[in-house]
Motif scaffolding. Sequence first.
Motif, PDB file in Angstrom:
ATOM      1  N   HIS A 153       0.857  -1.179   0.000  1.00 35.76           N
ATOM      2  CA  HIS A 153       0.000   0.000   0.000  1.00 35.76           C
ATOM      3  C   HIS A 153       0.898   1.235   0.000  1.00 35.76           C
ATOM      4  O   HIS A 153       1.355   1.677   1.059  1.00 35.76           O
ATOM      5  CB  HIS A 153      -0.924   0.001   1.217  1.00 35.76           C
ATOM      6  CG  HIS A 153      -1.883  -1.141   1.227  1.00 35.76           C
ATOM      7  ND1 HIS A 153      -1.935  -2.089   2.223  1.00 35.76           N
ATOM      8  CD2 HIS A 153      -2.825  -1.512   0.331  1.00 35.76           C
ATOM      9  CE1 HIS A 153      -2.880  -2.982   1.957  1.00 35.76           C
ATOM     10  NE2 HIS A 153      -3.434  -2.647   0.810  1.00 35.76           N
ATOM     11  N   ASN A 154       1.165   1.755  -1.182  1.00 35.51           N
ATOM     12  CA  ASN A 154       2.031   2.912  -1.327  1.00 35.51           C
ATOM     13  C   ASN A 154       1.213   4.126  -1.761  1.00 35.51           C
ATOM     14  O   ASN A 154       0.218   3.988  -2.469  1.00 35.51           O
ATOM     15  CB  ASN A 154       3.118   2.639  -2.372  1.00 35.51           C
ATOM     16  CG  ASN A 154       4.015   1.477  -1.967  1.00 35.51           C
ATOM     17  OD1 ASN A 154       4.418   1.377  -0.812  1.00 35.51           O
ATOM     18  ND2 ASN A 154       4.323   0.605  -2.905  1.00 35.51           N
ATOM     19  N   VAL A 155       1.661   5.299  -1.350  1.00 38.88           N
ATOM     20  CA  VAL A 155       0.989   6.533  -1.732  1.00 38.88           C
ATOM     21  C   VAL A 155       1.904   7.355  -2.626  1.00 38.88           C
ATOM     22  O   VAL A 155       3.120   7.175  -2.636  1.00 38.88           O
ATOM     23  CB  VAL A 155       0.575   7.357  -0.495  1.00 38.88           C
ATOM     24  CG1 VAL A 155      -0.427   6.593   0.338  1.00 38.88           C
ATOM     25  CG2 VAL A 155       1.794   7.747   0.333  1.00 38.88           C
ATOM     26  N   SER A 156       1.297   8.270  -3.374  1.00 44.67           N
ATOM     27  CA  SER A 156       2.043   9.145  -4.272  1.00 44.67           C
ATOM     28  C   SER A 156       2.386  10.442  -3.551  1.00 44.67           C
ATOM     29  O   SER A 156       2.183  10.568  -2.336  1.00 44.67           O
ATOM     30  CB  SER A 156       1.218   9.427  -5.517  1.00 44.67           C
ATOM     31  OG  SER A 156       0.097  10.225  -5.187  1.00 44.67           O
ATOM     32  N   SER A 157       2.867  11.429  -4.305  1.00 44.48           N
ATOM     33  CA  SER A 157       3.187  12.727  -3.702  1.00 44.48           C
ATOM     34  C   SER A 157       1.933  13.428  -3.183  1.00 44.48           C
ATOM     35  O   SER A 157       2.023  14.372  -2.403  1.00 44.48           O
ATOM     36  CB  SER A 157       3.889  13.624  -4.729  1.00 44.48           C
ATOM     37  OG  SER A 157       3.065  13.828  -5.861  1.00 44.48           O
ATOM     38  N   ALA A 158       0.760  12.962  -3.634  1.00 46.09           N
ATOM     39  CA  ALA A 158      -0.513  13.515  -3.148  1.00 46.09           C
ATOM     40  C   ALA A 158      -1.143  12.612  -2.094  1.00 46.09           C
ATOM     41  O   ALA A 158      -2.356  12.664  -1.863  1.00 46.09           O
ATOM     42  CB  ALA A 158      -1.479  13.716  -4.315  1.00 46.09           C
ATOM     43  N   GLY A 159      -0.324  11.808  -1.446  1.00 45.00           N
ATOM     44  CA  GLY A 159      -0.834  10.855  -0.464  1.00 45.00           C
ATOM     45  C   GLY A 159      -1.496  11.500   0.743  1.00 45.00           C
ATOM     46  O   GLY A 159      -2.207  10.821   1.501  1.00 45.00           O
ATOM     47  N   ASP A 160      -1.279  12.807   0.929  1.00 41.49           N
ATOM     48  CA  ASP A 160      -1.949  13.506   2.030  1.00 41.49           C
ATOM     49  C   ASP A 160      -3.463  13.404   1.921  1.00 41.49           C
ATOM     50  O   ASP A 160      -4.171  13.508   2.927  1.00 41.49           O
ATOM     51  CB  ASP A 160      -1.547  14.978   2.049  1.00 41.49           C
ATOM     52  CG  ASP A 160      -0.109  15.188   2.486  1.00 41.49           C
ATOM     53  OD1 ASP A 160       0.517  14.211   2.914  1.00 41.49           O
ATOM     54  OD2 ASP A 160       0.396  16.316   2.383  1.00 41.49           O
ATOM     55  N   ARG A 161      -3.963  13.224   0.699  1.00 41.72           N
ATOM     56  CA  ARG A 161      -5.415  13.085   0.525  1.00 41.72           C
ATOM     57  C   ARG A 161      -5.927  11.893   1.348  1.00 41.72           C
ATOM     58  O   ARG A 161      -6.931  11.988   2.048  1.00 41.72           O
ATOM     59  CB  ARG A 161      -5.760  12.869  -0.945  1.00 41.72           C
ATOM     60  CG  ARG A 161      -5.336  13.976  -1.885  1.00 41.72           C
ATOM     61  CD  ARG A 161      -5.800  13.691  -3.298  1.00 41.72           C
ATOM     62  NE  ARG A 161      -5.281  14.649  -4.279  1.00 41.72           N
ATOM     63  CZ  ARG A 161      -5.664  14.728  -5.533  1.00 41.72           C
ATOM     64  NH1 ARG A 161      -6.601  13.882  -5.982  1.00 41.72           N
ATOM     65  NH2 ARG A 161      -5.139  15.627  -6.358  1.00 41.72           N
ATOM     66  N   ILE A 162      -5.237  10.780   1.241  1.00 37.46           N
ATOM     67  CA  ILE A 162      -5.656   9.565   1.951  1.00 37.46           C
ATOM     68  C   ILE A 162      -5.450   9.731   3.456  1.00 37.46           C
ATOM     69  O   ILE A 162      -6.312   9.368   4.265  1.00 37.46           O
ATOM     70  CB  ILE A 162      -4.897   8.345   1.407  1.00 37.46           C
ATOM     71  CG1 ILE A 162      -5.224   8.155  -0.079  1.00 37.46           C
ATOM     72  CG2 ILE A 162      -5.238   7.090   2.200  1.00 37.46           C
ATOM     73  CD1 ILE A 162      -4.404   7.077  -0.759  1.00 37.46           C
ATOM     74  N   LEU A 163      -4.293  10.283   3.841  1.00 39.02           N
ATOM     75  CA  LEU A 163      -4.004  10.464   5.261  1.00 39.02           C
ATOM     76  C   LEU A 163      -5.025  11.408   5.904  1.00 39.02           C
ATOM     77  O   LEU A 163      -5.472  11.174   7.035  1.00 39.02           O
ATOM     78  CB  LEU A 163      -2.588  11.025   5.428  1.00 39.02           C
ATOM     79  CG  LEU A 163      -1.446  10.135   4.952  1.00 39.02           C
ATOM     80  CD1 LEU A 163      -0.106  10.843   5.135  1.00 39.02           C
ATOM     81  CD2 LEU A 163      -1.450   8.809   5.699  1.00 39.02           C
TER      82      LEU A 163
END
Length: 277
Positions: free
Chosen positions: A103-113
């Motif tokens: 489960h990896n996030v991109s540079s926009a992973g703040d959306r999920i967090l």
Amino acid sequence: MSDLDLLPSKLLSVLLRPDFWLWLGLLTALWASWRGWRRLATWVLVSLVVAVTLVGFVPVGHVWLAPLESRFPTNPDLTDTPSAIVVLGGGEDIRTSAAWDAHNVSSAGDRILHAIRRAHEFPGIPVLFTGGAFNATNDPLLEGNAERVGEMLQASGIPPEHVHIGAIARTTAEHPADITAFLEDQGLTPTTDAPMLLITSAFHMPRAMGVLCTAGIDHVIADPTDHRTVPGARWQDTIRWAYAGNLSNLQLAIREWVGLLAYQRAGHTDALLPDGC
């Protein structure tokens, strides 16, 4: 609309990238040098050096992103409990997650967090992740990305029955279809006293809100995250060599402003810079 129908817009996005024009300029200089056109080759190379130097030292992208990120307030007043939390896709690293079964996030992973944070702040509220993958080549690594994000949300402690997935949307304009289906399925109608919370990157929020308002989805509170600019920063603190970061922000800014213009002309939004319903 099939993935092939979206191909022209994806190709256009490549033509809007400054790094593509850098590559094209280098190719032009090489070709001019091979042809013996030294003056043209020199002019192109000097232009490229100046452009790279400016991008490296001057955060032009920050200037263009700032009005987008400040369009809606960060940490909005949530005195009323939301009826639903909606997080737009883009924060997931699709291919890497599939390749490594992780489960990896991109540079926009703040959306999920940020969606996880809000879900724990308002327990029991349904959470919708909406986002499909553009997959014109039928890449198996791009399949099931929305479900993988659903697993991430559940792993954070959100009960499975409160996690919902919408895998239709591959563009911002297609999110209302996922959201409308979700609201109908849950029997929800956002109101002033029970609004819907929308989470996406701050630079993307104006276009996202404009699309939802134009689609007739009202009583939405923008809850932006994933900020790329520093408001009030002194100019002397921003002038430093940061080519990769400055180039990334410049490309984001160009893509988003062109997207806003294209969406207004296509009728997906009713304003160039939407500010809510």
